[in-house]
Write an enzyme that holds these catalytic residues in place. Structure first.
Site, PDB file in Angstrom:
ATOM      1  N   LYS A 171      97.147  18.353 -32.690  1.00 51.61           N
ATOM      2  CA  LYS A 171      97.808  18.170 -33.818  1.00 51.61           C
ATOM      3  C   LYS A 171      97.544  19.758 -34.592  1.00 51.61           C
ATOM      4  O   LYS A 171      96.185  19.643 -35.448  1.00 51.61           O
ATOM      5  CB  LYS A 171      97.000  17.261 -35.610  1.00 51.61           C
ATOM      6  CG  LYS A 171      98.343  17.895 -36.737  1.00 51.61           C
ATOM      7  CD  LYS A 171      98.057  17.350 -37.458  1.00 51.61           C
ATOM      8  CE  LYS A 171      96.856  18.626 -38.196  1.00 51.61           C
ATOM      9  NZ  LYS A 171      97.983  19.696 -38.809  1.00 51.61           N
ATOM     10  N   CYS A 279      87.088  33.334 -37.588  1.00 51.99           N
ATOM     11  CA  CYS A 279      85.951  32.309 -37.870  1.00 51.99           C
ATOM     12  C   CYS A 279      84.898  33.448 -37.131  1.00 51.99           C
ATOM     13  O   CYS A 279      83.615  33.307 -37.651  1.00 51.99           O
ATOM     14  CB  CYS A 279      85.914  31.168 -37.453  1.00 51.99           C
ATOM     15  SG  CYS A 279      85.566  30.827 -35.473  1.00 51.99           S
TER      16      CYS A 279
END
Length: 497
Positions: A171, A279
Site C-alpha cells: 500500500k 527522513c
C-alpha cells in the site's frame, strides 16, 4: 483525467472513493487514484494465499533469477521511472533516479538469496544427533510506504520479502502512487507469478484492514512517528510481526577543525536536496563554539542563496517543489513558529514563487540561526528545505543534543580528529552515524533503522535483518539409530553425570 488503479489479479471493483494526485510543479491535479476498502483487501489476500505456496516451494536459485530479470528491467526503464516519479513527487529527475537506484541496490542483494537463506548445522551435538535450522517464509507480507521515496522504500520491503518466499501486498502513498504500480508491472514482466506482488491504494481504512487481517502475519511501515507507533501498537494487539519507522531530526555536528568548505557543500545537498523531504535529511547543524558557528554561517549564506529552485524536470535545479499545497503551508508555518519563538530567520523561503509556475508548491531555501533545544521548531520534524543552526558551547553539548532528542534516526560529525569522531560515534544515542558523511544511509548488505521515536520494533530494514524479519526460523534436532533393536541406542535426556 488519468486514473491510477490497483495492481491486482482479476476484475477491479468499481471505484467508490478517489484521491487527487497533484503535479507539484504546476499546482494542478494530474490524476485520480482509486482508494480500496476491506472487501478489496479480502480479494487480494485470497489471491496471495493461492500463489504463495508454489512460490515458496520454488528453489531459491529460480527465485533469484526472477530478481535478476527484475533488476535488468528497472535499469532498462530507469528514465521512465524517474520521470514518472518526479512528476508526482516533485523531486528533480536526478534525485528521482537516486530514489530508484537505492531501491535497486536492495534488489541486487536479494539476488543473492540462495546464499543468505542458508541455515545453521551442527554435526554430533549429541551421540548420533545432528541439529540444524532452516528459514521459512511467513506467508503474506504487507508494506505501507510513504510519499517521499515511492520507489526505494517499496523495493526495500518487497525485494527481501518475495525473495524469501513470501507473497506481498503493497500500500503506497496515495500522493504519488504510479511508480509502485509500474514496479509491480515490471515484476510480472520479469517472470514473477501474477498475484505474488499486488498493489492496493487506500487511506486509514486500508491500513486498519491490513493490521486486523488474520492472514497477514507481518507488516513493514515507514512514515510519521505517530502513525508508526499506532501501527506498531495495533499490530501487536493482532499478534503481528511489525517494523515501523517514523520521523527524524538529524543533526550535523561541526567541530572547529572541520573543513568548512566541504561541510557547506555537504549541507547544501543534505539539507535542501529533494526539498528536505527525506527522513535522512540533515536539517539541524550544530557548530561547536561561536567562532565555528560564525564562520560556518558566513559561508552558508552565499551557498544557500545560490541554490536553484525549479520544476521537477529542470536539469539545472538543485531541488523542486514539495509534494502538496498542504505540506507547503505546513513548512511555512514552522518557519513562522521558529521566528515567533525567538530564532533568527537569516534566509527566508516563505512566499517563494517560480516565474511561470506561480501555482506550484515551492518553498525557498531557508536558514535559521540561534535555535535552542526548548523551541518546538527544533523538537519537531519540519520535512522541508529548512536548515536550523543550534550552537553548542563544547563537544559534550554537541553529543548531548542529538542523544536527548526524541528522534534518533541519523547523525553526522564533521571533523579531522579521529579521536573525537570515534568518541562521538561510540557515545551518541542515535541509530545511524556518519563521520564526514552527511547522510549515513547504510549500503544494502548492511541494514537501515533508527532509534527512539524514529523506529519501533527490534529488526531493521533490508540486509540480513530484513531476511530475518520476513522469515521464521525452524530448528530441527535429528537422530538416525544404527539398528540392533536391543535398546542400546535409546534416546535419553542428558544429565550432568
Amino acid at each position: 483525467m488519468r486514473q491510477v488503479d490497483h495492481f491486482i489479479v482479476g476484475e477491479r471493483p468499481a471505484p467508490t472513493r478517489k484521491a487527487n494526485v497533484w503535479n507539484p510543479s504546476t499546482g494542478e491535479v494530474q490524476a485520480e487514484v482509486v482508494l480500496g476498502d476491506r472487501d478489496l483487501l479480502e480479494r487480494v489476500v485470497a489471491t496471495a494465499k493461492e500463489v504463495q505456496p508454489a512460490w515458496a516451494a520454488t528453489n531459491p536459485q529460480k527465485r533469484a533469477r526472477v530478481m535478476f530479470r527484475f533488476k535488468e528491467l528497472i535499469e532498462a526503464n530507469m528514465q521512465e521511472l524517474a520521470e514518472l516519479l518526479s512528476s508526482e513527487h516533485g523531486k528533480v529527475v536526478d534525485d528521482a533516479k537516486g530514489d530508484v537506484q537505492r531501491g535497486l541496490e536492495v534488489i541486487e542483494f536479494a539476488c543473492g538469496i540462495p546464499q543468505v537463506l542458508k541455515g545453521e548445522y551442527t554435526q554430533g551435538a549429541g551421540p548420533g544427533i545432528d541439529v540444524y535450522s532452516m528459514r521459512q517464509p511467513l506467508g503474506i507480507g504487507a508494506g505501507i510506504t510513504p510519499f517521499n521515496f515511492p520507489a526505494m522504500i517499496p523495493m526495500w520491503m518487497f525485494g527481501m520479502a518475495i525473495a524469501a518466499g513470501n507473497a506481498f501486498i503493497l500500500k503506497p502513498s496515495e500522493r504519488d502512487p504510479s511508480v509502485p504500480v509500474r514496479l509491480a508491472e515490471l515484476f510480472v514482466e520479469a517472470g514473477a507469478p501474477e498475484g505474488l506482488l499486488q498493489v492496493v491504494h487506500g487511506d486509514k481504512e486500508m491500513v486498519d484492514a491490513m493490521i486486523e487481517h488474520p492472514d497477514i502475519p507481518a507488516i513493514s511501515f515507514v512514515g510519521s512517528s505517530d502513525i508508526a507507533h499506532y501501527i506498531y501498537r495495533r499490530g501487536a494487539e493482532f499478534h503481528k510481526r511489525v517494523q515501523a519507522f517514523g520521523g527524524a531530526k538529524n543533526h550535523g555536528i561541526v567541530m572547529p577543525d572541520a573543513d568548512l568548505d566541504q561541510v557547506v557543500n555537504d549541507l547544501s545537498g543534505a539539507a535542501f536536496g529533494s526539498a528536505g523531504e527525506r527522513c535522512m535529511a540533515l536539517p539541524v547543524v550544530v557548530p561547536v563554539g561561536d567562532e565555528t558557528a560564525d564562520r560556518l554561517r558566513e559561508k552558508l549564506i552565499p551557498a544557500i542563496n545560490a541554490l536553484r529552485v525549479g520544476v521537477s524536470n529542470d536539469p539545472d535545479a538543485h531541488y523542486g517543489p514539495v509534494v502538496t499545497p498542504q505540506h507547503k503551508e505546513r513548512i511555512e508555518q514552522w518557519i513562522t513558529t521558529a521566528e515567533r519563538e525567538g530564532s533568527e530567520i537569516v534566509i527566508d523561503g516563505r512566499g517563494f514563487t517560480l516565474q511561470g509556475h506561480e501555482k506550484g508548491f515551492f518553498v525557498g531555501p531557508t536558514l535559521i540561526d540561534h535555535v535552542t533545544p526548548n523551541m518546538s521548531s527544533y523538537k519537531e520534524e519540519i520535512f522541508g528545505p529548512v536548515l536550523q543552526i543550534v550552537r553548542a558551547k563544547d563537544f559534550e553539548e554537541a553529543v548531548r543534543l542529538p542523544s536527548e532528542h526524541q528522534y534518533g534516526n541519523g547523525v553526522a560529525i564533521f571533523t579531522r580528529n579521529g579521536h573525537a569522531a570515534r568518541e562521538f560515534a561510540s557515545r551518541v544515542n542515535v541509530g545511524m552515524v556518519g563521520v564526514n558523511v552527511p547522510i549515513p544511509v547504510p549500503v544494502s548488505y548492511h541494514t537501515f533503522g533508527g532509534w527512539k521515536r524514529s523506529g519501533f520494533g527490534d529488526i531493521d530494514q533490508y540486509g540480513t535483518e530484513g531476511l530475518q524479519f520476513w522469515t521464521k526460523k525452524k530448528k530441527i534436532t535429528q537422530r538416525w539409530p544404527d539398528g540392533g533393536g536391543d535398546g542400546s541406542n535409546a534416546f535419553v535426556i542428558p544429565t550432568m553425570s
